[in-house]
Design an enzyme around this catalytic site. Structure first.
Site, PDB file in Angstrom:
ATOM      1  N   HIS A 101      46.133  -6.881 -35.155  1.00 50.88           N
ATOM      2  CA  HIS A 101      45.687  -6.703 -33.768  1.00 50.88           C
ATOM      3  C   HIS A 101      44.304  -7.353 -33.606  1.00 50.88           C
ATOM      4  O   HIS A 101      43.386  -7.041 -34.374  1.00 50.88           O
ATOM      5  CB  HIS A 101      45.608  -5.209 -33.424  1.00 50.88           C
ATOM      6  CG  HIS A 101      45.177  -4.984 -32.011  1.00 50.88           C
ATOM      7  ND1 HIS A 101      46.049  -5.050 -30.949  1.00 50.88           N
ATOM      8  CD2 HIS A 101      43.951  -4.731 -31.488  1.00 50.88           C
ATOM      9  CE1 HIS A 101      45.382  -4.839 -29.830  1.00 50.88           C
ATOM     10  NE2 HIS A 101      44.107  -4.645 -30.114  1.00 50.88           N
ATOM     11  N   ASP A 148      48.936   0.939 -30.479  1.00 47.87           N
ATOM     12  CA  ASP A 148      47.802   0.493 -31.315  1.00 47.87           C
ATOM     13  C   ASP A 148      46.923   1.661 -31.776  1.00 47.87           C
ATOM     14  O   ASP A 148      45.689   1.551 -31.797  1.00 47.87           O
ATOM     15  CB  ASP A 148      46.931  -0.544 -30.568  1.00 47.87           C
ATOM     16  CG  ASP A 148      47.739  -1.712 -30.065  1.00 47.87           C
ATOM     17  OD1 ASP A 148      48.769  -2.023 -30.694  1.00 47.87           O
ATOM     18  OD2 ASP A 148      47.358  -2.307 -29.045  1.00 47.87           O
ATOM     19  N   GLY A 157       8.379 -31.107 -36.154  1.00 50.65           N
ATOM     20  CA  GLY A 157       8.454 -31.684 -37.501  1.00 50.65           C
ATOM     21  C   GLY A 157       8.264 -30.620 -38.571  1.00 50.65           C
ATOM     22  O   GLY A 157       8.991 -30.576 -39.570  1.00 50.65           O
ATOM     23  N   CYS A 194       3.083 -50.913 -41.788  1.00 49.42           N
ATOM     24  CA  CYS A 194       2.728 -50.200 -43.019  1.00 49.42           C
ATOM     25  C   CYS A 194       2.416 -51.135 -44.168  1.00 49.42           C
ATOM     26  O   CYS A 194       1.581 -50.832 -45.016  1.00 49.42           O
ATOM     27  CB  CYS A 194       3.849 -49.238 -43.406  1.00 49.42           C
ATOM     28  SG  CYS A 194       5.430 -50.056 -43.532  1.00 49.42           S
ATOM     29  N   PHE A 242      -4.458 -49.708 -39.905  1.00 53.18           N
ATOM     30  CA  PHE A 242      -3.309 -49.605 -39.007  1.00 53.18           C
ATOM     31  C   PHE A 242      -3.601 -50.206 -37.629  1.00 53.18           C
ATOM     32  O   PHE A 242      -3.226 -49.662 -36.586  1.00 53.18           O
ATOM     33  CB  PHE A 242      -2.844 -48.158 -38.878  1.00 53.18           C
ATOM     34  CG  PHE A 242      -1.344 -48.062 -38.892  1.00 53.18           C
ATOM     35  CD1 PHE A 242      -0.624 -48.513 -39.989  1.00 53.18           C
ATOM     36  CD2 PHE A 242      -0.648 -47.564 -37.813  1.00 53.18           C
ATOM     37  CE1 PHE A 242       0.757 -48.452 -40.000  1.00 53.18           C
ATOM     38  CE2 PHE A 242       0.740 -47.499 -37.810  1.00 53.18           C
ATOM     39  CZ  PHE A 242       1.444 -47.942 -38.914  1.00 53.18           C
TER      40      PHE A 242
END
Ligand code: NAP
Length: 892
Positions: A120, A156, A633, A706, A770
């Site tokens: 059931h 039931d 992050g 990089c 950079f």
């Protein structure tokens, strides 16, 4: 020696069973009980419908098990004697009743030695009655589950044997609950219950009356939605009635049945208002469906609507539901349509022939047949995204073929994906940019609605107002990727390359031509390259043992698809290219990925997300979550369900990530970090080339590179001439920039800059700039070892270079430079087939090439005892027969 299933122990405590039930569930229970060694002495199921046997009858008849199809067991409440006698004659020790829809007399229930057990789909005593799953949803239960109990007279109420439960998800439907839990776990539990009885260990726990409820089957007439209730209650009502009998409301003066409801968590989309009877405010027909509002002002979304005549449409098409033009099929599509006709015929076995007007449901198909149709089609035409509801919306054979071909051609897909684009007229085109998080195949607002701006570096203007991701992942799908998915992704990127390059330019400040050739061009190449790996990953390799003794094993290494969840965090200098480098290999090894682009450059990643949908990549496989490193992050590094994190970015953040990955769940990590790459220019170089390449080694991509040469060492005798030439060209560039664009004056761009006479102890000699900054130092003529030692005196080890015409010197120097890549008389060369990455504090792990592919696979070592038989059995057990057998030189 291990005992296999033929041992006598396996057959102990097995029972003779009568199976009384129906449907695929009954079929699976029957098959699994037999697999466990029980004997099914009779199957009692429903009569054929329209000449079509129930799936339980189909398998049992095939096995030669006696099958009985009594239409009923009782008349006017009294058992039918012939039926009961026929049942008793099979001699069952236990009745197993999976999905039994008939009233079974108590003299049958109680007849076998062990009585009867029945499945059931609710946690009894709650939701007694036949529509238990529906009522679990309608009542807004937080838990669903099933009970196996000792059968009673049909109410039931019998004692419980075992129960299992699962949480109800906010947007669960009857189908999702059933398919995810109630069906698969229910089958296992039925088998477990029978074995417990066979072993004499099955409990009989009386059902409590506390919390008991009995609900009948809902009728359509009772399924009207009461709109004057809180939204969640309305949502529960709709999903609890989906698909049978279907909740309905009076909308726009018509009776419309509502299917596929979900709570709306983000902002309410715009749409055309529509009157909804009894609601506190009008609904909206939006691109994503019908939006309805409850009394609390919250919203839900309904995907499909059905009119009274049975026609179903996507709710989004309510105001434009006119017929679409019929497609002309290609020869291949016609061939495929014939194959689909055969599948239809297999399901609708009672229909003499399937013609264009054959209606799936009017021919007797039920919801299980829909599942079968969808599954068979998925197997036949892998990759097509077909849902059960598609069958409900195209019920005749012809309309089904039209829908299916549209789906295969990808024509429907853009409509399905709702994107709230921001558009911009730029570069002689209108670019369309998604701006929401891309999670589980959908663009969605952040849960808390937070936003941030991205800025165009050429003029400082706001590109668009961006939605900040709060970290929610729906990452359940783990699929092996087909080469074709990744290939078509590359094709789509090529098709959209100008748009991608334009977006990259306004977002990252890349020069457009470079964006087109390198940022986008190399990204496409990367996906094409890794597409080739998809079907070549799973290999095995044998290591012959050097041990001569008899207990020596013969180790085999197996490399296989990983299929786990990987996170990717990337920087802002090559947003799309870094995405491609990291995600192509990951996808090709069958992994699901969650990618966080740099907060300042999220746009091409989201455009890419849109293309993944067009490429047919299944929902949830690629997720893009923009937001800050400190929040999104960091959560990725900490997340316990992520197994690998690929990071490209600065060394300090790389260290932080590695620490978090270790502390959280020791996830695998690869780090592509910063550099301070030395470039040595000897006096015997080709001067023109050394000036040209030396400048591009620093200024390429505005110095935001990089592997940029962070420090030039120039031999003393040519130093001044070298500087003179570099400065001349730099000044030329400077004026060129001013002439090309006055707007640069108000932008974020920096002029090319040259520092000379830099000494080793200075900050600029040690730290990555950079940007377009050339840092030049002299070295004494002929002092090769001296300059080598100065060049290597850095914590970084990403790239390096040497210019000389002397091949011996070039070899000597390049062998001694401590860097992942050494350029000789050239610079800035990368190749998608060659591994890229550094060492020391420039990180570890490689991007690109075969090496990168390996990091996304699982490598397992198996030790085999080297006798032929043992090897043969082990190979069969791990189900990788062919590769192993061929590696072992064995044939099955
Ligand atoms: P970054 O500051 O290290 O940021 C890189 C990514 O990490 C960004 O998405 C950033 O998010 C995120 N992040 C920041 N804090 C984090 C945390 N606690 N947990 C997880 N993620 C976090 O580097 P960048 O300035 O963007 O990029 C420049 C650096 O990348 C340079 O050092 C360059 O050499 C290096 N790089 C290396 C390679 C290579 O292949 N070796 C290639 C390209 C660039 P936000 O969005 O908040 O910034």
């Amino acid at each position: 020696m291990r005992k296999f299933s033929s041992s006598s122990a396996y057959y102990q405590n097995k029972l003779k069973l009568a199976l009384i039930g129906q449907s695929l569930f009954g079929q699976e229970v029957y098959t699994n009980l037999r697999k466990q060694g029980h004997k099914v002495v009779g199957v009692f199921t429903v009569p054929d419908k329209d000449g079509k046997a129930d799936p339980l009858a189909v398998v049992a008849e095939k096995d030669g098990t006696p099958v009985f199809k009594f239409p009923r067991w009782r008349v006017k409440g009294k058992p039918i004697p012939e039926v009961v006698e026929a049942y008793k004659a099979v001699g069952a020790e236990l009745n197993v009743m999976p999905f039994c829809s008939q009233f079974i007399p108590m003299n049958v229930i109680d007849f076998p030695k062990h009585g009867s057990i029945i499945y059931h789909p609710s946690i009894l005593p709650r939701h007694r009655g036949a529509s238990a799953i529906n009522w679990t949803l309608i009542e807004g239960d937080k838990k669903a589950g099933f009970s196996i109990f000792w059968a009673d007279d049909g109410l039931d109420t019998g004692p419980i044997l075992l129960q299992k439960e699962c949480p109800v998800e906010p947007n669960d439907t009857v189908d999702t609950l059933y398919n995810r839990f109630l069906f698969p776990e229910g089958i296992k539990a039925m088998v477990e219950a029978v074995q417990l009885i066979a072993d004499g260990k099955a409990p009989k726990i009386p059902q409590s009356e506390d919390g008991a409820s009995y609900e009948g089957i809902q009728k359509k007439s009772n399924a009207k939605v009461n709109m004057a209730q809180p939204t969640e209650v309305i949502h529960n009502w709709i999903r609890g009635h989906d698909k049978v009998p279907g909740a309905w409301a009076i909308i726009d003066g018509k009776v419309l049945t509502l299917y596929s409801s979900s709570m709306l968590s983000g902002s309410v989309p715009t749409g055309q208002p529509i009157e909804v009877e009894g609601a506190s405010q009008p609904g909206l027909i939006a691109k994503s469906g019908l939006i309805l509002f409850g009394s609390d002002g919250k919203a839900l979304q309904v995907k499909n609507l059905q009119f009274e005549d049975g026609k179903m449409i996507p709710a989004s098409k309510y105001f434009s539901s006119e017929e679409t033009a019929s497609l002309d099929l290609t020869d291949d599509e016609k061939k495929m349509a014939e194959e689909i006709r055969v599948i239809w015929k297999g399901i609708l076995s009672n229909v003499p022939a399937i013609d264009d007007t054959t209606d799936f449901f009017k021919s007797g198909a039920a919801s299980m047949d829909v599942v079968r149709l969808v599954e068979e089609l998925k197997q036949k035409c892998g990759g097509v995204q077909l849902q059960n509801e598609d069958v409900y919306m195209a019920t005749t054979f012809q309309s089904f073929i039209q829908m299916f071909v549209r789906r295969l051609r990808g024509e429907d897909q853009e409509e399905e994906l709702v994107i709230d684009y921001v558009t911009k007229d730029i570069n002689n085109m209108t670019v369309k940019m998604p701006h929401q998080c891309f999670i589980n195949g959908k663009f969605e607002d952040a849960e808390d609605g937070k936003t941030y701006n991205t800025v165009n570096p050429t003029d400082g203007s706001v590109c668009l107002n961006f939605l900040l991701a709060v970290f929610i992942i729906y990452l359940q799908q783990k699929l092996n990727f087909l080469t074709s998915f990744v290939c078509s992704l590359a094709d789509l990127m090529e098709e959209h390359q100008e748009e991608l390059a334009t977006i990259e330019t306004i977002d990252s400040g890349a020069v457009y031509t470079l964006a087109l050739k390198t940022h986008v061009g190399m990204s496409i190449q990367t996906f094409r390259y890794f597409a080739g790996w998809c079907d070549k990953i799973q290999v095995a390799q044998r290591y012959p043992s050097i041990r001569p003794d008899p207990i020596a094993t013969s180790p085999l290494q197996r490399k296989s698809l990983w299929g786990d969840v990987c996170a990717i965090v990337i920087p802002w200098n090559y947003p799309l290219m870094m995405l491609a480098w990291k995600s192509a290999a990951c996808l090709a090894a069958g992994n699901t990925l969650v990618l966080k682009p740099a907060q300042v450059t999220p746009l091409t990643a989201l455009k890419f997300a849109e293309l993944t949908v067009k490429a047919g990549i299944p929902k949830g496989v690629i997720n893009i979550v923009p937001g800050s490193g400190g929040l999104v992050g960091q959560r990725m590094s900490d997340h316990p369900d992520i197994r690998k994190l690929g990071f490209t970015g600065s060394t300090p953040i790389g260290k932080q990530i590695m620490k978090s990955c270790a502390v959280s769940n020791l996830k695998k990590v690869s780090l592509e970090l910063g550099g301070k790459s030395p470039l040595i220019i000897f006096s015997d170089c080709d001067m023109d080339k050394a000036v040209r390449m030396g400048m591009s080694s620093v200024y390429f991509n505005k110095g935001e590179n990089c592997i940029a040469a962070g420090r030039l060492f120039v031999e003393e005798s040519i130093h001044d001439e070298y500087i003179r030439r570099v400065v001349c060209v730099s000044i030329y560039f400077k004026y060129l920039n001013l002439i090309i664009s006055v707007s640069y004056q108000s932008s974020f761009f920096m002029e090319p800059t040259v520092f000379t006479d830099v000494e080793d102890h200075m900050f600029i000699a040690k730290e990555e700039s950079f940007g377009p900054v050339m840092v030049v130092s002299k070295f004494k003529d002929g002092d090769v070892d001296g300059v080598l030692s100065r060049a290597n005196n850095t914590e970084f080890g990403l790239a390096s270079g040497v210019f000389t015409r002397d091949i011996n010197k070039a070899m000597y120097v390049s062998e001694r430079l401590e860097a992942g890549t050494v350029f000789v008389n050239t610079y800035n060369k990368t190749d998608v087939a060659a591994p890229f990455g550094g060492f020391k504090q420039s990180g570890f792990g490689k991007d690109l090439g075969k090496t990168e592919q390996n990091t996304h696979c699982i490598i397992t070592l198996y030790h085999f005892k080297t006798s032929f038989m043992t090897m043969r059995i082990m190979c069969m057990c791990i189900q990788v027969r062919k590769p192993f057998m061929s590696t072992c030189g064995l044939k099955l």
